[in-house]
Design a protein around this motif. Structure first.
Motif, PDB file in Angstrom:
ATOM      1  N   VAL A 132       0.884  -1.165   0.000  1.00  0.00           N
ATOM      2  CA  VAL A 132       0.000   0.000   0.000  1.00  0.00           C
ATOM      3  C   VAL A 132       0.917   1.209   0.000  1.00  0.00           C
ATOM      4  O   VAL A 132       1.777   1.328   0.876  1.00  0.00           O
ATOM      5  N   PHE A 133       0.758   2.072  -0.995  1.00  0.00           N
ATOM      6  CA  PHE A 133       1.609   3.259  -1.131  1.00  0.00           C
ATOM      7  C   PHE A 133       3.094   2.894  -1.107  1.00  0.00           C
ATOM      8  O   PHE A 133       3.911   3.589  -0.504  1.00  0.00           O
ATOM      9  N   GLY A 134       3.444   1.763  -1.736  1.00  0.00           N
ATOM     10  CA  GLY A 134       4.833   1.334  -1.826  1.00  0.00           C
ATOM     11  C   GLY A 134       5.389   0.645  -0.598  1.00  0.00           C
ATOM     12  O   GLY A 134       6.504   0.144  -0.613  1.00  0.00           O
ATOM     13  N   ILE A 135       4.638   0.614   0.482  1.00  0.00           N
ATOM     14  CA  ILE A 135       5.090  -0.053   1.705  1.00  0.00           C
ATOM     15  C   ILE A 135       4.365  -1.383   1.814  1.00  0.00           C
ATOM     16  O   ILE A 135       3.136  -1.442   1.727  1.00  0.00           O
ATOM     17  N   GLY A 136       5.126  -2.447   1.994  1.00  0.00           N
ATOM     18  CA  GLY A 136       4.489  -3.751   2.072  1.00  0.00           C
ATOM     19  C   GLY A 136       5.462  -4.835   2.448  1.00  0.00           C
ATOM     20  O   GLY A 136       6.494  -4.572   3.055  1.00  0.00           O
ATOM     21  N   ARG A 137       5.108  -6.046   2.032  1.00  0.00           N
ATOM     22  CA  ARG A 137       5.977  -7.175   2.326  1.00  0.00           C
ATOM     23  C   ARG A 137       5.942  -8.145   1.148  1.00  0.00           C
ATOM     24  O   ARG A 137       5.003  -8.163   0.366  1.00  0.00           O
ATOM     25  N   THR A 138       7.003  -8.943   1.085  1.00  0.00           N
ATOM     26  CA  THR A 138       7.124  -9.937   0.035  1.00  0.00           C
ATOM     27  C   THR A 138       7.180 -11.317   0.664  1.00  0.00           C
ATOM     28  O   THR A 138       7.932 -11.541   1.600  1.00  0.00           O
ATOM     29  N   GLN A 139       6.366 -12.206   0.146  1.00  0.00           N
ATOM     30  CA  GLN A 139       6.408 -13.613   0.543  1.00  0.00           C
ATOM     31  C   GLN A 139       6.967 -14.410  -0.629  1.00  0.00           C
ATOM     32  O   GLN A 139       6.830 -14.002  -1.784  1.00  0.00           O
ATOM     33  N   THR A 140       7.557 -15.547  -0.325  1.00  0.00           N
ATOM     34  CA  THR A 140       7.995 -16.459  -1.372  1.00  0.00           C
ATOM     35  C   THR A 140       7.145 -17.714  -1.290  1.00  0.00           C
ATOM     36  O   THR A 140       7.124 -18.388  -0.260  1.00  0.00           O
ATOM     37  N   TRP A 141       6.409 -17.972  -2.372  1.00  0.00           N
ATOM     38  CA  TRP A 141       5.586 -19.170  -2.466  1.00  0.00           C
ATOM     39  C   TRP A 141       6.358 -20.220  -3.239  1.00  0.00           C
ATOM     40  O   TRP A 141       7.230 -19.888  -4.052  1.00  0.00           O
ATOM     41  N   VAL A 142       6.032 -21.485  -3.025  1.00  0.00           N
ATOM     42  CA  VAL A 142       6.734 -22.593  -3.647  1.00  0.00           C
ATOM     43  C   VAL A 142       5.761 -23.336  -4.567  1.00  0.00           C
ATOM     44  O   VAL A 142       4.646 -23.690  -4.154  1.00  0.00           O
ATOM     45  N   ARG A 143       6.208 -23.563  -5.807  1.00  0.00           N
ATOM     46  CA  ARG A 143       5.354 -24.277  -6.771  1.00  0.00           C
ATOM     47  C   ARG A 143       5.122 -25.707  -6.315  1.00  0.00           C
ATOM     48  O   ARG A 143       6.048 -26.389  -5.866  1.00  0.00           O
ATOM     49  N   VAL A 144       3.898 -26.174  -6.443  1.00  0.00           N
ATOM     50  CA  VAL A 144       3.542 -27.555  -6.155  1.00  0.00           C
ATOM     51  C   VAL A 144       3.791 -28.343  -7.429  1.00  0.00           C
ATOM     52  O   VAL A 144       3.195 -28.055  -8.465  1.00  0.00           O
ATOM     53  N   MET A 145       4.685 -29.298  -7.352  1.00  0.00           N
ATOM     54  CA  MET A 145       5.008 -30.129  -8.517  1.00  0.00           C
ATOM     55  C   MET A 145       4.094 -31.342  -8.516  1.00  0.00           C
ATOM     56  O   MET A 145       4.032 -32.075  -7.534  1.00  0.00           O
TER      57      MET A 145
END
Length: 146
Positions: A132-145
């Motif tokens: 929001v307005f450039g402030i946030g967070r990043t998560q890393t998701w993992v592909r389900v094979m």
């Protein structure tokens, strides 16, 4: 000649598999920021160049399978979290392997954030940034094979 053609065909098939994975489209495990435990399974689909994503499984041991998004303020209010569309409207950025312009919903607090999806590690993982307005967070998701 036949061996060369067969080798070229095999290489093309293998390469297309790698390129096909460099997209957010597919099935992903979301990871809890604090515990690093798998939280849920999300399926991201492409509908005419616009991405959407739904929660298809709740995987935490303590997860309530009948949970609803009681803090949502839009059409998802009081809808079950299972099957809930949490990603809406992301599109591929021109000339980049980045999808943005959409929104991602956090069903735990009912808030929607500006979305940016970036496949990494040849599409095995997905950086999911909500802000929001450039402030946030990043998560890393993992592909389900499969």
């Amino acid at each position: 000649m036949i061996k060369t053609s067969l080798s070229a065909l095999l290489l093309a098939v293998c390469a297309s598999g790698v390129w096909a994975q460099n997209t957010p489209v597919g099935t992903w495990h979301s990871i809890d920021d604090k515990t690093q435990e798998i939280k849920s399974e999300i399926v991201i689909a492409d509908n005419g160049g616009v991405l959407s994503g739904k929660v298809v499984k709740l995987l935490r041991k303590e997860a309530k399978q009948d949970a609803v998004c009681d803090q949502c303020t839009d059409d998802r209010k009081d809808k079950p979290v299972l099957g809930l569309e949490i990603i809406r409207g992301a599109q591929k950025a021109e000339g980049k392997d980045v999808w943005e312009g959409g929104k991602i919903l956090d069903p735990e607090n009912g808030k929607a954030y500006t979305l940016r999806l970036t496949p990494i590690e040849a599409g095995k993982k997905l950086e999911v940034r909500g802000s929001v307005f450039g402030i946030g967070r990043t998560q890393t998701w993992v592909r389900v094979m499969n």
